[in-house]
Design an enzyme around this catalytic site. Structure first.
Site, PDB file in Angstrom:
ATOM      1  CG  HIS A 136      18.751  23.498  13.940  1.00 41.90           C
ATOM      2  ND1 HIS A 136      17.781  24.057  12.883  1.00 41.90           N
ATOM      3  CD2 HIS A 136      18.900  24.482  14.611  1.00 41.90           C
ATOM      4  CE1 HIS A 136      17.794  25.327  13.394  1.00 41.90           C
ATOM      5  NE2 HIS A 136      18.619  25.563  14.410  1.00 41.90           N
TER       6      HIS A 136
HETATM    7  O1  VJV Z   1      25.590  29.548  10.810  1.00 39.82           O
HETATM    8  C1  VJV Z   1      26.098  28.206  11.249  1.00 39.82           C
HETATM    9  C2  VJV Z   1      27.123  27.415  10.377  1.00 39.82           C
HETATM   10  C3  VJV Z   1      28.467  27.803  10.235  1.00 39.82           C
HETATM   11  C4  VJV Z   1      29.856  27.118  10.275  1.00 39.82           C
HETATM   12  C5  VJV Z   1      30.053  26.950  11.779  1.00 39.82           C
HETATM   13  N1  VJV Z   1      30.477  28.343  12.264  1.00 39.82           N
HETATM   14  C6  VJV Z   1      30.912  28.310  13.630  1.00 39.82           C
HETATM   15  C7  VJV Z   1      29.373  29.282  12.104  1.00 39.82           C
HETATM   16  C8  VJV Z   1      28.911  29.231  10.537  1.00 39.82           C
HETATM   17  C9  VJV Z   1      27.665  27.816   9.038  1.00 39.82           C
HETATM   18  N2  VJV Z   1      25.637  27.763  12.412  1.00 39.82           N
HETATM   19  C10 VJV Z   1      24.938  28.541  13.164  1.00 39.82           C
HETATM   20  C11 VJV Z   1      23.975  27.652  14.063  1.00 39.82           C
HETATM   21  C12 VJV Z   1      22.964  28.238  14.649  1.00 39.82           C
HETATM   22  C13 VJV Z   1      22.203  27.099  15.597  1.00 39.82           C
HETATM   23  C14 VJV Z   1      20.951  27.704  16.114  1.00 39.82           C
HETATM   24  C15 VJV Z   1      20.193  26.669  16.906  1.00 39.82           C
HETATM   25  C16 VJV Z   1      18.977  26.987  17.521  1.00 39.82           C
HETATM   26  O2  VJV Z   1      18.934  28.224  18.302  1.00 39.82           O
HETATM   27  O3  VJV Z   1      18.013  27.386  16.468  1.00 39.82           O
HETATM   28  C17 VJV Z   1      18.245  25.735  18.440  1.00 39.82           C
HETATM   29  C18 VJV Z   1      19.011  25.456  19.504  1.00 39.82           C
HETATM   30  C19 VJV Z   1      25.784  29.469  14.026  1.00 39.82           C
HETATM   31  N3  VJV Z   1      25.332  30.504  14.303  1.00 39.82           N
HETATM   32  C20 VJV Z   1      26.093  31.114  15.356  1.00 39.82           C
HETATM   33  C21 VJV Z   1      27.112  29.952  15.552  1.00 39.82           C
HETATM   34  N4  VJV Z   1      26.840  28.969  14.669  1.00 39.82           N
HETATM   35  C22 VJV Z   1      28.425  30.289  16.375  1.00 39.82           C
HETATM   36  C23 VJV Z   1      28.959  28.868  16.699  1.00 39.82           C
HETATM   37  C24 VJV Z   1      30.081  28.834  17.446  1.00 39.82           C
HETATM   38  C25 VJV Z   1      30.586  29.919  17.861  1.00 39.82           C
HETATM   39  C26 VJV Z   1      29.987  31.237  17.613  1.00 39.82           C
HETATM   40  C27 VJV Z   1      29.006  31.053  16.510  1.00 39.82           C
HETATM   41  C28 VJV Z   1      30.491  27.539  17.887  1.00 39.82           C
HETATM   42  C29 VJV Z   1      31.753  27.485  18.542  1.00 39.82           C
HETATM   43  C30 VJV Z   1      32.373  28.949  19.161  1.00 39.82           C
HETATM   44  N5  VJV Z   1      31.470  30.057  18.814  1.00 39.82           N
HETATM   45  C31 VJV Z   1      33.435  28.978  19.884  1.00 39.82           C
HETATM   46 ZN    ZN Z   2      17.371  29.394  17.155  1.00 41.43          ZN
END
Ligand code: VJV
Ligand code: ZN
Ligand code: CA
Length: 373
Positions: A136
């Protein structure tokens, strides 16, 4: 089946970096993977290499000077100020400024660039970097747990030697950073399989096919929840076979994101370890220079199991692997079954219910037919 020269890039420090308490991305999974690879006695069957850490200057082959400079300067304490209150470079909770961030990125990127050099020189047939696959990361911004795009840097290295590179992405999320980087060129074909529909990052429809000279060279395979081994294979094999026929890549980079496995904390697919690894076996069979990278994967035990098994697939020794885990420092943690397996669950496969998988496959094949031979 003939043996392949396999190079395995590993840095013993990589597992010690942490994104912070509660963050789903855990570099520790690379360390656990390495312990399984070690316990299965695979190390003496490969060229085990410690990656040369990528310099800031090397990172600017893709990223802006300003962003790379920021990554090397930021600390947990200065993050608020240097990101202008979380509006530049790092946005939101997904990409924290953790301790050792720039070093972590240099190990991940160094492994993928090293893998590319190793393949291009002909010293190895397959090169592995489980610390890579961070698809990403953008030119001037971090995104979705990714800061430096090791994949783009690795592909740029391959393009010094090879006319055409194929990038395949089986992570549950869309490989948007890599697609964007090569969107207007016909020298790199990108093909991502991913969950689409109210899911991060929200891109990757079948209408997005590349632009200018690159028109037709971005392939997207949007999927729904619950895809099984059988369904996945029914779209992966024909699409990748057709790509090999019409694009004739000189090298292939396979991002093996393990969040497409059943039971992943963030993913929503239903692949077993065998369904996931089949992609590795399929490309190995085609005898084309191959780089295997990591990526997502948030149920750590399953990530380690699968990447260890895929290392065995690269070596062509998967049939000799005992599915009862050998003793290793994490043995107790792998209970109650202590097995090298990731089983499917009973979720519905929404891809077959409404015939959407067939439509997606036909669409992708039609796009590729237009490139012709
Ligand atoms: O969905 C999103 C973005 C948000 C804003 C930020 N919040 C935390 C979550 C919703 C819209 N981000 C995804 C990113 C997924 C990245 C995937 C990476 C890969 O596998 O493709 C390659 C390495 C997302 N899904 C879940 C989370 N973020 C998430 C982030 C956290 C969390 C729990 C869930 C960050 C910190 C903490 N908990 C403490
Ligand atoms: Zn992924
Ligand atoms: Ca993907």
């Amino acid at each position: 089946m003939s043996k392949r020269k396999v190079a395995y890039y590993h840095d013993a420090d990589v597992g010690a970096y942490t994104y912070g308490l509660g963050h789903p991305m855990k570099p520790h999974r690379i360390h656990v993977t390495h312990e399984l690879v070690t316990a299965y006695d695979m190390l003496d069957k490969m060229q085990v290499l410690r990656p040369k850490r990528a310099s800031a200057e090397t990172m600017t082959r893709f990223h802006t000077d300003e962003y790379v400079h920021f990554l090397h300067r930021v600390t947990p304490e200065t993050a608020e100020e240097l990101t202008y209150g979380g509006t530049r470079f790092l946005v939101g909770e997904d990409n924290p400024a953790f301790e050792g961030l720039a070093e972590f990125c240099s190990i991940s990127a160094g492994g993928s660039i090293g893998a590319a050099q190793r393949i291009a020189s002909g010293a190895s047939d397959i090169a592995i970097n489980w610390a890579g696959g961070l698809h990403h990361a953008k030119k001037r911004e971090a995104s979705g747990f990714c800061y430096v795009n090791d994949i783009v840097l690795g592909i740029l290295e391959l393009l010094r030697t090879y006319p055409r590179v194929l990038y395949i992405d089986i992570d549950c999320h869309h490989g948007d950073g890599v697609e964007e980087a090569f969107y207007t060129t016909d020298r790199v074909m990108t093909c991502s399989f991913h969950k689409f529909g109210e899911y991060f990052p929200g891109t990757g429809t079948q209408e997005d096919r590349g632009r200018g000279k690159g028109k037709g060279y971005a392939v997207n395979v949007p999927l729904k929840d619950g895809i099984t081994d059988e369904s996945f294979q029914s779209v992966f094999e024909p699409v990748i076979s057709k790509i090999l026929e019409v694009f004739r890549p000189s090298a292939v980079v396979l991002q093996c994101g393990a969040d497409s496995l059943s039971g992943d904390k963030l993913g929503c697919f239903n692949l077993t370890m065998y369904g996931h690894s089949h992609c590795v076996q399929f490309l190995r069979q085609h005898n084309v220079p191959l780089i295997l990278l990591g990526g997502g994967g948030y149920t750590v035990k399953n990530v380690a199991r699968t990447w260890a098994f895929e290392t065995a697939c690269a070596l062509g020794i998967e049939n000799e692997i005992d599915t009862n885990l050998p003793w290793n420092p994490y043995f107790e943690w792998f209970g109650p079954r202590y097995r090298l397996e990731v089983a499917a669950n009973n979720m519905d496969d929404l891809n077959v219910k409404d015939g959407s998988l067939e439509k997606v496959r036909i669409n992708a094949l039609e796009q590729l037919r237009e490139l012709g031979p």
